[in-house]
Structures are given as C-alpha cells and as structure tokens.
Design an enzyme around this catalytic site. Structure first.
Site, short mmCIF file in Angstrom:
data_model
loop_
_atom_site.label_atom_id
_atom_site.label_comp_id
_atom_site.label_asym_id
_atom_site.label_seq_id
_atom_site.Cartn_x
_atom_site.Cartn_y
_atom_site.Cartn_z
N GLY A 159 -7.96 -2.20 -15.37
CA GLY A 159 -7.42 -2.82 -14.16
C GLY A 159 -8.49 -3.64 -13.46
O GLY A 159 -8.28 -4.80 -13.11
N HIS A 160 -9.69 -3.04 -13.31
CA HIS A 160 -10.80 -3.79 -12.71
C HIS A 160 -11.13 -5.00 -13.58
O HIS A 160 -11.36 -6.10 -13.07
CB HIS A 160 -12.06 -2.91 -12.62
CG HIS A 160 -11.94 -1.76 -11.68
ND1 HIS A 160 -11.99 -0.46 -12.10
CD2 HIS A 160 -11.79 -1.71 -10.33
CE1 HIS A 160 -11.89 0.36 -11.06
NE2 HIS A 160 -11.75 -0.37 -9.98
N GLY A 210 -6.40 -5.44 -6.23
CA GLY A 210 -5.22 -5.06 -7.01
C GLY A 210 -4.05 -4.68 -6.12
O GLY A 210 -4.24 -4.12 -5.04
N ARG A 234 -9.22 7.45 -10.64
CA ARG A 234 -8.92 8.88 -10.52
C ARG A 234 -8.25 9.44 -11.78
O ARG A 234 -8.28 10.65 -12.00
CB ARG A 234 -8.01 9.12 -9.32
CG ARG A 234 -8.70 8.93 -8.00
CD ARG A 234 -7.84 9.44 -6.87
NE ARG A 234 -8.62 9.62 -5.66
CZ ARG A 234 -8.83 8.67 -4.75
NH1 ARG A 234 -8.28 7.50 -4.91
NH2 ARG A 234 -9.57 8.90 -3.69
#
Ligand code: PAF
Length: 283
Positions: A36-37, A150, A190
């Site tokens: 995602g990053h 995001g 997480r």
C-alpha cells in the site's frame, strides 16, 4: 539512498533540491512498509523528481500506550523495500522522537471544522491533534509540492486537506485508492501482527462492506447499519467497534439518503487486540 535521522540535515538537503528547482513528493508513514505504501511512493515518483518518505511512529497520535509500544518498527526492512523501488529518487527521513518533539512530546490542538469529532475522533481521543501536529511539522521540514495519503484512512485524508486549507500550506494533498491483499483485506502495517486465525477471518470486513454497498442501493442507511451489526454480532472472532454510513463532505452519519449527496461506509473492527479500519464508496 539518502537516509536522514535529523531535520537539520534534511532541511539543508531540501534547500538544495529547491535551488535546483526539483519537485518534491512526500509520503509520510509510520514504517512497517507494505505494498500500500509502495503504491503511494510509485505514484509520487511519477509526479515528482524526488520523493521523501518519512518513517516515524508518532507517539502523540496514539491514545493507547500498548498499541504504541507494539506498533511494528522495521526500519532495515523498510529501507530494503524502498531501495527496491528507487535508490536514487527516494529520500528517507527516519527521525527520533527527540528530533521531532525535543523534550515536549505533546500535540497542538486543532479544529478541522468538526471533521475531528466523527468516527476515529470519537473512538481515539486526541488522535487527530497528534496527526495534525506531526503532519504540519513534516510539511514545514520537507516543504513538499505534493503529499500522498491512502484512502484507507479516509478521515485522516480529509483532515489533512482541511489542515492545509486552514494554514495555507502550499502543498497539494493527493488521496490514493485503498490497496488490498488478494483476499480483500485492506493493507495495513497492523496486519503483520494478526495471528493466523485472525488474519484468515479479517477479509470478512471488506466482504461485509461490499455487501453493505449492494444493500445501500435499495435499503435505508439504518437498515444496512443494523444488518452489518448483526453480521458481526454472529462472528466468532471479529468485534465491531463501529459501522457508519456518512456523508463524505461532513463525515456525519446519514439520517436520510439524498441522491444529491455522496456517501461512504466506514468500519472499525477489533481482531483480537488489533484494531483494523476500512471504508468503501457507496454511490
Ligand atoms: O497514516 C499514518 O501512517 C500516520 O497517521 C501519518 C500520516 C504517517 C502520521 O503519523
């Protein structure tokens, strides 16, 4: 790859980039980087000459000490992932708490015209003051042309847009689509803390959001909300903290649907002691 641990060196480096008229993208992170990053960084690299990635677990945005202590810290791995993307065009800023806060680890209080009182703001005391404090400080240090956030943290994205507007910070805030694992779970640092049975159960969150979206076409927001609550009440592992259908402009819970408005469903769920959030556009 340039890796800065203190702001004085980074500020000097950014001065150099500015004098060469280089454009700067910024991706703030708390580390434990994932795809995602990476997707935000790749977008940043397309739009800018250089992308600064900050890696900093910001203590002032945690309302739970245990969550702060257990938050994954994996700087070496993070740097390896970033090097795979680009050694030349990515700059890392991984400061210590002292470099950012000195001996005053506290946040400034912000008003975001009420956005801060909804959802995450209601369940995580002081969270958005902490986020505003760190992001504003980063913007002052990095002075980016564009910053990437995001949509998984949709409320945060809205709040950063409001911060920039209120403080006239000259940065374009760009929201990027939620990046999901193949099974639908929204990527989050997480997730790596989930025990296998919870990791297997977690895609239920997005599956439920998708089903809620379908129902929203024909049912009231209230009915859909009740249905979602019922699905989680029956679930053996996942515990629902909130499910809210909100107007995207105000983030206030919808009472009566209007076809002139845009809505989104937001959810926070506990998988064991790990809090996961997600959201979906409804119309
Ligand atoms: O979204 C995050 O990871 C954090 O809230 C941020 C924007 C890096 C600020 O600490």
């Amino acid at each position: 790859m340039h890796i800065f641990k203190n702001k004085t060196d980074l500020i000097q480096f950014v001065d150099g980039l500015k004098s060469e008229k280089k454009t700067i993208g910024f991706v703030p992170t708390m580390g434990a980087l994932h795809q995602g990053h990476a997707s935000l960084i790749v977008k940043g690299l397309k739009d800018n000459d250089v992308v600064v990635v900050s890696v900093f677990v910001n203590p002032t945005q945690f309302d739970n000490q245990d969550d702060l202590e257990k938050y994954p810290r994996t700087l070496d791995k993070d740097v390896a992932l970033l090097k795979d993307i680009s050694k030349e065009k990515i700059v890392v800023y991984a400061p210590s708490v002292d470099d950012i806060y000195g001996d005053n680890v506290s946040s400034t209080s912000f008003s975001y015209d009420g956005l801060e009182h909804e959802m995450e703001g209601r369940f995580r005391d002081g969270h958005f003051d902490g986020v505003g404090t760190i992001v504003k400080r980063f913007f002052e240090i990095v002075r980016p042309d564009r910053a990437y956030f995001g949509e998984k943290d949709f409320q945060q994205l809205m709040i950063i847009k409001k911060l920039v507007e209120k403080y006239h910070i000259p940065v374009k805030v760009i929201g990027c689509k939620i990046y999901r694992a193949k099974d639908g779970l929204a990527m989050s640092s997480r997730n790596m803390r989930l025990k296998p049975n919870y990791r297997m159960a977690a895609p239920f969150i997005y599956a439920t959001l998708k089903a809620a979206k379908e129902q929203f076409g024909t049912k009231s927001a209230n009915k859909v909300t009740e249905w979602v609550k019922h699905q989680f009440a029956k679930h053996e592992l996942l515990e629902l903290e909130y499910f809210i259908i909100a107007d995207v402009d105000t983030l206030k819970t919808v009472k009566r649907k209007s076809n002139k408005k845009t809505y989104r469903a937001f959810i926070a769920v506990y998988a064991d002691d790990i809090r996961l959030i997600d959201n979906i556009a409804l119309n």
